[in-house]
Design an enzyme around this catalytic site. Sequence first.
Site, PDB file in Angstrom:
ATOM      1  CB  CYS A 134      -0.865  -0.006   1.126  1.00 46.45           C
ATOM      2  SG  CYS A 134      -1.970  -1.299   1.428  1.00 46.45           S
ATOM      3  NE  ARG A 189       4.938   1.483  -0.247  1.00 44.10           N
ATOM      4  CZ  ARG A 189       6.129   1.385   0.412  1.00 44.10           C
ATOM      5  NH1 ARG A 189       7.033   1.643   0.083  1.00 44.10           N
ATOM      6  NH2 ARG A 189       5.933   0.623   1.659  1.00 44.10           N
ATOM      7  CD1 TRP A 235      -0.855  -6.008  -3.167  1.00 39.39           C
ATOM      8  CD2 TRP A 235      -0.927  -6.644  -1.031  1.00 39.39           C
ATOM      9  NE1 TRP A 235      -0.570  -7.489  -3.138  1.00 39.39           N
ATOM     10  CE2 TRP A 235      -0.849  -7.772  -1.898  1.00 39.39           C
ATOM     11  CE3 TRP A 235      -1.198  -6.872   0.112  1.00 39.39           C
ATOM     12  CZ2 TRP A 235      -0.573  -9.000  -1.064  1.00 39.39           C
ATOM     13  CZ3 TRP A 235      -1.019  -8.220   0.719  1.00 39.39           C
ATOM     14  CH2 TRP A 235      -0.777  -9.240   0.157  1.00 39.39           C
ATOM     15  CG  ASN A 238       0.485   1.803   3.829  1.00 36.61           C
ATOM     16  OD1 ASN A 238      -0.557   2.043   3.198  1.00 36.61           O
ATOM     17  ND2 ASN A 238       1.724   2.307   3.408  1.00 36.61           N
ATOM     18  N   GLY A 239      -0.596  -1.335   6.904  1.00 39.56           N
ATOM     19  CA  GLY A 239      -0.196  -2.320   7.917  1.00 39.56           C
ATOM     20  C   GLY A 239      -1.427  -3.221   8.294  1.00 39.56           C
ATOM     21  CD  GLU A 263      15.865 -13.618  -8.620  1.00 39.90           C
ATOM     22  OE1 GLU A 263      15.355 -14.143  -7.546  1.00 39.90           O
ATOM     23  OE2 GLU A 263      15.216 -12.675  -8.933  1.00 39.90           O
ATOM     24  CE  LYS A 295      12.650 -11.669 -10.579  1.00 40.48           C
ATOM     25  NZ  LYS A 295      13.039 -11.002  -9.295  1.00 40.48           N
ATOM     26  CD  GLU A 299       8.584 -11.770  -9.188  1.00 40.51           C
ATOM     27  OE1 GLU A 299       8.193 -11.118  -8.261  1.00 40.51           O
ATOM     28  OE2 GLU A 299       9.912 -11.686  -9.239  1.00 40.51           O
ATOM     29  CG  HIS A 329      16.445 -37.603  -5.701  1.00 39.75           C
ATOM     30  ND1 HIS A 329      17.068 -38.783  -5.333  1.00 39.75           N
ATOM     31  CD2 HIS A 329      17.522 -37.088  -6.190  1.00 39.75           C
ATOM     32  CE1 HIS A 329      18.135 -39.012  -5.221  1.00 39.75           C
ATOM     33  NE2 HIS A 329      18.697 -37.742  -5.980  1.00 39.75           N
ATOM     34  CE  LYS A 366      10.553  -3.220  -5.538  1.00 41.11           C
ATOM     35  NZ  LYS A 366      11.305  -4.181  -6.213  1.00 41.11           N
TER      36      LYS A 366
HETATM   37  C1  F6R Z   1      10.724 -10.985  -6.251  1.00 43.96           C
HETATM   38  C2  F6R Z   1      10.756  -9.807  -5.318  1.00 43.96           C
HETATM   39  C3  F6R Z   1      10.322 -10.369  -3.879  1.00 43.96           C
HETATM   40  C4  F6R Z   1      11.333  -9.471  -2.775  1.00 43.96           C
HETATM   41  C5  F6R Z   1      10.948  -9.876  -1.346  1.00 43.96           C
HETATM   42  C6  F6R Z   1      11.966  -9.366  -0.315  1.00 43.96           C
HETATM   43  O1  F6R Z   1      11.111 -10.009  -7.694  1.00 43.96           O
HETATM   44  O2  F6R Z   1      10.874  -8.775  -5.384  1.00 43.96           O
HETATM   45  O3  F6R Z   1      10.699 -11.714  -3.554  1.00 43.96           O
HETATM   46  O4  F6R Z   1      12.750  -9.840  -3.054  1.00 43.96           O
HETATM   47  O5  F6R Z   1       9.661  -9.498  -1.048  1.00 43.96           O
HETATM   48  O6  F6R Z   1      11.766  -7.879  -0.454  1.00 43.96           O
HETATM   49  P1  F6R Z   1      12.770  -7.034   0.154  1.00 43.96           P
HETATM   50  O7  F6R Z   1      14.134  -7.254  -0.846  1.00 43.96           O
HETATM   51  O8  F6R Z   1      12.453  -5.592  -0.066  1.00 43.96           O
HETATM   52  O9  F6R Z   1      13.232  -7.448   1.654  1.00 43.96           O
END
Ligand code: F6R
Length: 618
Positions: A2, A27, A79, A110-111, A491, A495, A498, A514, A613
């Site tokens: 948010c 966000r 969010w 937020n929260g 990773e 990627k 998502e 396995h 984010k």
């Molecule tokens: C994936 C992604 C998330 C963040 C995770 C941690 O692309 O962005 O998996 O890496 O939420 O976020 P931070 O690094 O901000 O603690």
Amino acid sequence: MCGIVAYSGTKSATPILLNGLRKLEYRGYDSAGIAIHSDNTIHIYKEEGKVANLIDSIGDYENDAVHQQCHVGIAHTRWATHGPPTKENAHPHGAGFVEPGGSRIALVHNGIIENYRALKARLEAEGKVFLSDTDSEVLSHLIEFYYTDDLAKAISTALKEVQGTFGIACIAKDQPDMLVVARRGSPIVIGLGEDQTIVASDASAIISHTRQAVYLDDNDVAIIRGGKIDIKTLDAKPVQRDTADIDWSEGAAEKGGYEHYMLKEIFEQPTAIRNSIRGRIDLDRGTSVLAGLGLDSREIVDLQRLLIVGCGTSMNAGLVGEYAIEDFAGMLSEVEQAAEFRYRNPIVGSKDIVLAISQSGETADTLAAVREAQEKGALVAGLVNVVGSTIARETGRGIYLHAGPEISVASTKAFTCQVSVLLLIALKFARSRRLSREQGIKIAEEINSLPELVERVLEQNDAIAKIAEDFVKFDNMFYIGRGYLFPVALEGALKIKEISYIHAEAYHAAELKHGPIALLEESMPVVALLNAGPGMEKTLGNVEECRARKSPVLGVISEGDEDARAACDWVIEVPQSSQFIATVTSTVALQLFSYHVARLRGCPIDQPRNLAKSVTVE
Ligand code: F6R
């Protein structure tokens, strides 16, 4: 999660709030709203969906007297946690409805309010009527319940009854020039402009107005009126918070001609890595200079273990760090998912250093892990991108990434910068322990060459886009790797899933046999990390096993490796290097691959569904 923006100043609040929401949309983006004080009334506007929907529904605010005359307001992009993403559940939430329309107060939050059910039952018994399913509306009614003529006091009283986390901004109908903000566990930054104060949940909504900011601490309540800011604790004790400079340029948070932030941030990586390692490599001594860690060689030698905590992409970067610490320094290192760490009563002590990795510096589980490690007496450091973020401030020691703002929800440059700095940490620990100067120089030179190697991968953008065309049709994928390249497989799979919504799983190449091998068939492509290094021959063997079961294989291989090329259906070549360097180059190749697959599938790349984010809730 948010985004909050709030304004108090001499200009019209509406355009500033809406512009701030656009900057914070990454966000959270399932609904948005603003509340402004104008004409002795609080006017609330909200809409489901993106900020653009809200702007459309408000209409011609530039020529509307209500908007021209509003100088105080609050705004939110959501969010969803409690209740679906509807207009009713969008913030701001009013409370204390008065005729002819409008509320006594309005709040953005937020929260998470954990005890919202009990509070709601109490308030309903008092006759309060709820219009949404949210926990946040409970807080707005609670504040209104306590509000007589002192808004800050009502907020403090209400917040003392709240369990959970909050960053809030609140306005009251009968306080037309007052804005009150508070935080616990969810960031609030107060930007100090000329004749105006802009508050936000992160600095990107502020930098077009000012570079001077004050970061609130937990349980701070700030009263903003006429350019004056009074900060108090919940117990009304006045406190001073330092003013900090925000060093991000405005352009850094813009798309700069790229179709998506993600692509821009992928292409920024040579510069971002340069900024992360600048001034931190001592080629002559074959070591790194990391003053922020606050450890001299003797203290490093005394340490027994480096424990790394993080989530998602940051945790994957941590895994590369673990391999490097053990490889270079011969020191015990472990990576733990931050949420697991915090809840399983971990064994840590004074001989351990715990490194919390977080791009945002606000991830709830990583922050909780930091607090748990501190409680247990470990030395705790942060590897964080956002300056002044909670993890950076609470750890007190650590290293900033200097990667610049990462706006795309899918993390890219943060990962490669995190890995670059982790390699520097491993080098420093290694030089204090067992590594010779000559070996140190060699590693330092390789780390120094990273920006140039990444540039060479980026040159293959068009070729990678072409390969991506063949993958649009798939619904499932496997990623495999060994050694340093196992975290890269993790990773890469994260990627693609998502941003393209293709289901992808990563396995250590040896694990395939396995169980997962049962799924191999024509419709299950495999991405294999085949850069030269220990175990490569074995991974090549695994690739043969995949192809024998008709799975098509995309290999990420070292330039000129004809054996690897012959074993795969498609290849992306990355420069020849040590395997620890290939973690960065191969990841960049897979970022581009994911980006193009998602683009060709028509996905909303910068804002994938259900994501946001900065995950500030558990
Ligand atoms: C994936 C992604 C998330 C963040 C995770 C941690 O692309 O962005 O998996 O890496 O939420 O976020 P931070 O690094 O901000 O603690």
